[in-house]
Design a protein around this motif. Sequence first.
Motif, PDB file in Angstrom:
ATOM      1  N   LYS A  23       0.809  -1.230   0.000  1.00 43.76           N
ATOM      2  CA  LYS A  23       0.000   0.000   0.000  1.00 43.76           C
ATOM      3  C   LYS A  23       0.837   1.273   0.000  1.00 43.76           C
ATOM      4  O   LYS A  23       0.312   2.341  -0.248  1.00 43.76           O
ATOM      5  CB  LYS A  23      -0.940   0.002   1.213  1.00 43.76           C
ATOM      6  CG  LYS A  23      -1.947  -1.135   1.211  1.00 43.76           C
ATOM      7  CD  LYS A  23      -2.943  -1.033   2.346  1.00 43.76           C
ATOM      8  CE  LYS A  23      -2.349  -0.942   3.715  1.00 43.76           C
ATOM      9  NZ  LYS A  23      -1.897  -2.168   4.334  1.00 43.76           N
ATOM     10  N   ASN A  24       2.131   1.181   0.278  1.00 41.88           N
ATOM     11  CA  ASN A  24       2.934   2.398   0.345  1.00 41.88           C
ATOM     12  C   ASN A  24       4.342   2.154  -0.183  1.00 41.88           C
ATOM     13  O   ASN A  24       5.299   2.042   0.567  1.00 41.88           O
ATOM     14  CB  ASN A  24       2.980   2.930   1.780  1.00 41.88           C
ATOM     15  CG  ASN A  24       3.404   4.372   1.815  1.00 41.88           C
ATOM     16  OD1 ASN A  24       4.039   4.877   0.880  1.00 41.88           O
ATOM     17  ND2 ASN A  24       3.079   5.051   2.886  1.00 41.88           N
ATOM     18  N   ARG A  27       7.413   4.273   0.957  1.00 43.56           N
ATOM     19  CA  ARG A  27       8.025   3.945   2.253  1.00 43.56           C
ATOM     20  C   ARG A  27       8.832   2.649   2.190  1.00 43.56           C
ATOM     21  O   ARG A  27       9.728   2.434   2.991  1.00 43.56           O
ATOM     22  CB  ARG A  27       6.951   3.840   3.329  1.00 43.56           C
ATOM     23  CG  ARG A  27       6.359   5.205   3.647  1.00 43.56           C
ATOM     24  CD  ARG A  27       5.417   5.170   4.786  1.00 43.56           C
ATOM     25  NE  ARG A  27       6.113   4.793   6.013  1.00 43.56           N
ATOM     26  CZ  ARG A  27       5.524   4.535   7.154  1.00 43.56           C
ATOM     27  NH1 ARG A  27       4.221   4.613   7.249  1.00 43.56           N
ATOM     28  NH2 ARG A  27       6.199   4.210   8.215  1.00 43.56           N
ATOM     29  N   ALA A  52      -4.230  -3.106  -1.126  1.00 36.86           N
ATOM     30  CA  ALA A  52      -3.831  -2.059  -2.065  1.00 36.86           C
ATOM     31  C   ALA A  52      -4.870  -1.931  -3.179  1.00 36.86           C
ATOM     32  O   ALA A  52      -5.277  -0.816  -3.539  1.00 36.86           O
ATOM     33  CB  ALA A  52      -2.451  -2.369  -2.644  1.00 36.86           C
ATOM     34  N   THR A 173      -3.081   5.182  -8.952  1.00 40.35           N
ATOM     35  CA  THR A 173      -4.170   5.133  -7.983  1.00 40.35           C
ATOM     36  C   THR A 173      -5.448   5.425  -8.741  1.00 40.35           C
ATOM     37  O   THR A 173      -5.610   6.483  -9.331  1.00 40.35           O
ATOM     38  CB  THR A 173      -3.954   6.158  -6.852  1.00 40.35           C
ATOM     39  OG1 THR A 173      -2.669   5.911  -6.258  1.00 40.35           O
ATOM     40  CG2 THR A 173      -5.029   6.036  -5.795  1.00 40.35           C
TER      41      THR A 173
END
Length: 176
Positions: A23-24, A27, A52, A173
């Motif tokens: 999901k990130n 990071r 996600a 997205t």
Amino acid sequence: EKVTLSIILDEGPSILVQVADAKNLVRVLPLTFQLMELRKPLVLVLNLSDEATTLGIKINTEELSKILGIPVILTVAITGNGIPSLKQIITDALLAGEPPNVPFNYPREITEAKNKLKKLNLQEGTEILLLGSEGQAGEISEIQKRFVRHPSEMLFETYYKSAVEIAAQTTTTLSK
């Protein structure tokens, strides 16, 4: 970070498998870059890919793999989705034995310091990790002191900037 580095250096695994949150990606990638520096085969497993997808996040793993030069796979560990493929990818990466190269250039000061550290005959691939670590002694500490800012700050900025750029190239997205 120090414990992980110590285990990796002391145990000397043949392959590294980074399991991270799909999901990130921004990071996730800075750690990926640090692991790439260790010059061992590396597989990036983006887990929680179902979450996600629910959030409208789509990762082009083919493009991400191409940019990073390492295998990348989406999984959902709790359901086992992607796990059979992951086992084969790990086997293939282990057999190939190809260490990755970081997909960007470091600032000049970091590159120069890395080259100085190579002369110390450290374990291959540890120069950048040691340069960016706090609490170093001896020659490494002396090299770190020559920087206006601690090398860890410069490394983080480089990693983050590259992570943002790579995520933008490989992630979309979707609106709900």
